[in-house]
Design an enzyme around this catalytic site. Structure first.
Site, short mmCIF file in Angstrom:
data_model
loop_
_atom_site.label_atom_id
_atom_site.label_comp_id
_atom_site.label_asym_id
_atom_site.label_seq_id
_atom_site.Cartn_x
_atom_site.Cartn_y
_atom_site.Cartn_z
N ASP A 96 62.39 63.40 32.44
CA ASP A 96 63.61 63.18 31.67
C ASP A 96 64.10 64.46 31.01
O ASP A 96 65.30 64.68 30.88
CB ASP A 96 63.36 62.11 30.61
CG ASP A 96 63.18 60.71 31.22
OD1 ASP A 96 63.56 60.54 32.40
OD2 ASP A 96 62.67 59.83 30.53
N GLY A 97 63.16 65.33 30.60
CA GLY A 97 63.56 66.60 30.00
C GLY A 97 64.33 67.47 30.98
O GLY A 97 65.31 68.13 30.61
N LYS A 101 68.26 68.90 30.79
CA LYS A 101 68.66 70.28 31.04
C LYS A 101 69.70 70.35 32.15
O LYS A 101 70.65 71.14 32.09
CB LYS A 101 67.44 71.12 31.41
CG LYS A 101 66.46 71.31 30.26
CD LYS A 101 65.23 72.10 30.70
CE LYS A 101 64.23 72.24 29.56
NZ LYS A 101 62.99 72.95 29.99
N TYR A 213 63.82 60.11 20.60
CA TYR A 213 63.38 60.55 19.27
C TYR A 213 63.76 59.52 18.20
O TYR A 213 62.98 59.24 17.28
CB TYR A 213 64.02 61.91 18.97
CG TYR A 213 63.47 62.63 17.77
CD1 TYR A 213 62.22 62.36 17.24
CD2 TYR A 213 64.23 63.63 17.16
CE1 TYR A 213 61.73 63.05 16.15
CE2 TYR A 213 63.75 64.33 16.06
CZ TYR A 213 62.50 64.03 15.55
OH TYR A 213 62.02 64.72 14.46
N SER A 214 64.94 58.96 18.30
CA SER A 214 65.39 57.97 17.31
C SER A 214 64.46 56.76 17.28
O SER A 214 64.08 56.27 16.21
CB SER A 214 66.82 57.52 17.62
OG SER A 214 67.23 56.48 16.75
N LEU A 215 64.07 56.27 18.45
CA LEU A 215 63.19 55.10 18.53
C LEU A 215 61.85 55.37 17.87
O LEU A 215 61.30 54.52 17.18
CB LEU A 215 62.99 54.71 19.99
CG LEU A 215 62.14 53.46 20.25
CD1 LEU A 215 62.80 52.21 19.66
CD2 LEU A 215 61.90 53.28 21.74
#
Length: 314
Positions: A96-97, A101, A213-215
């Site tokens: 996913d990263g 990008k 990150y939010s989760l």
């Protein structure tokens, strides 16, 4: 109705290839430069694309990684640098990263992205290496969908710039820079004061980034294409602070105070240092990221399978 993309004429109908046309399709390949054992998947991809007589171009850092670092003999039509490329499809080879990008590099070009997962989770990049041939065949058979994912952008009042692109597919976070003190973040939405967060940071996330990150900081899962953004505090110094969901037409204004007189702005993980007092504005970008989805992939099934959503281990 059709669209002509650059000088490489590709006729699209409702975002798909017109099967009546026989022009070669151009693919731009991006990859993870830190996965030596898994980079072999690019051979399979290129071989399949060449069977379809496609034009294949590779991002230079990834090309050098697989040819010089891994000593692989890759047969491609050429390489490209930075944003000096055009294509009918972009292929992200990684996790996913890597897809984030790739989305940053594609930017406003509106090139649909195919995510091949040679990482771990593969929530966004959901084509497994064993499915590459099936996925490319589906592209040529028009058996796919292109989904529009909203993008957000960051701007500052004093001209401070973030590293790389100011656009985020997942999230933009303002975070403390040291390990001791919280930061104070004064938040307004459409010029209406909301509250002042005392926390380690604040995340503004799209629906796409709501499972990231939010989760992990207690934010909600937001279904795709709902036209919303979410503000989630990082380790807030109050039990009364909860995430808030707002329309993605909102303009979010944030001003940070910090004992270290600086803070970090993380745009899809790309961190930049900003000075205290900088006013940050976050709003919806004028373009979206287009991700290719195939018929056998469904959002809630992916939540269950890869995020263990609703799993009962009793």
């Amino acid at each position: 109705m059709y669209i002509c993309i650059c000088k490489y004429t590709l006729f699209l109908f409702n975002g798909k290839i017109n099967p009546m046309k026989k022009e070669k399709i151009r693919f731009a390949i991006f990859g993870n430069e830190y996965q030596a054992k898994k980079s072999q998947a690019v051979f399979k991809l290129i071989a399949i694309l060449q069977q379809h007589e496609a034009e294949v171009y590779i991002d230079r850092p990834f090309y050098e990684f697989i040819t010089e670092g891994q000593r692989m003999d890759v047969n491609a039509n050429g390489v490209f640098d930075d944003d000096d490329f055009t294509a009918d499809f972009a292929v992200s080879m990684g996790g996913d990263g890597t897809l984030l990008k790739t989305a940053s590099r594609v930017g406003s070009k509106q090139i649909p992205i195919i995510g091949v997962n040679i990482g771990r989770l593969g929530f966004l990049a959901d084509v497994n290496p064993s499915e590459i041939e099936q996925a490319i065949s589906a592209i040529y058979a028009n058996d796919y969908h292109v989904r529009e994912h909203s993008v957000i952008k960051i701007e500052t009042n004093n001209g401070d710039e973030v590293i790389g692109s100011p656009y985020a597919l997942n999230d933009i976070a303002l975070l403390k820079r040291d390990h001791a003190s919280m930061i104070s973040i004064r938040a307004s939405i459409d010029d209406e004061y909301v509250m002042t967060y005392q926390a380690d940071g604040l995340i503004v996330t799209t629906p796409t980034g709501s499972t990231a990150y939010s989760l992990s900081n207690g934010g909600p899962i937001i279904a795709p294409y709902t036209g919303t953004l979410c503000l989630t505090a990082v380790a807030p110094h109050s039990l009364n602070v909860r995430p808030i969901v707002v329309p993605d037409t909102s303009v979010i204004t944030l001003k940070v105070e910090s004992r270290s007189h600086s803070f970090l702005a993380a745009v899809d993980g790309r961190s930049s240092g900003l000075t205290e007092g900088t006013v940050v504005t976050i709003s919806k970008a004028p373009f979206s990221t287009r991700i290719v989805r195939f018929a056998h992939r469904h959002y809630f099934a992916t939540l269950r399978d890869k995020m263990m959503w609703g799993a009962d281990g009793r």
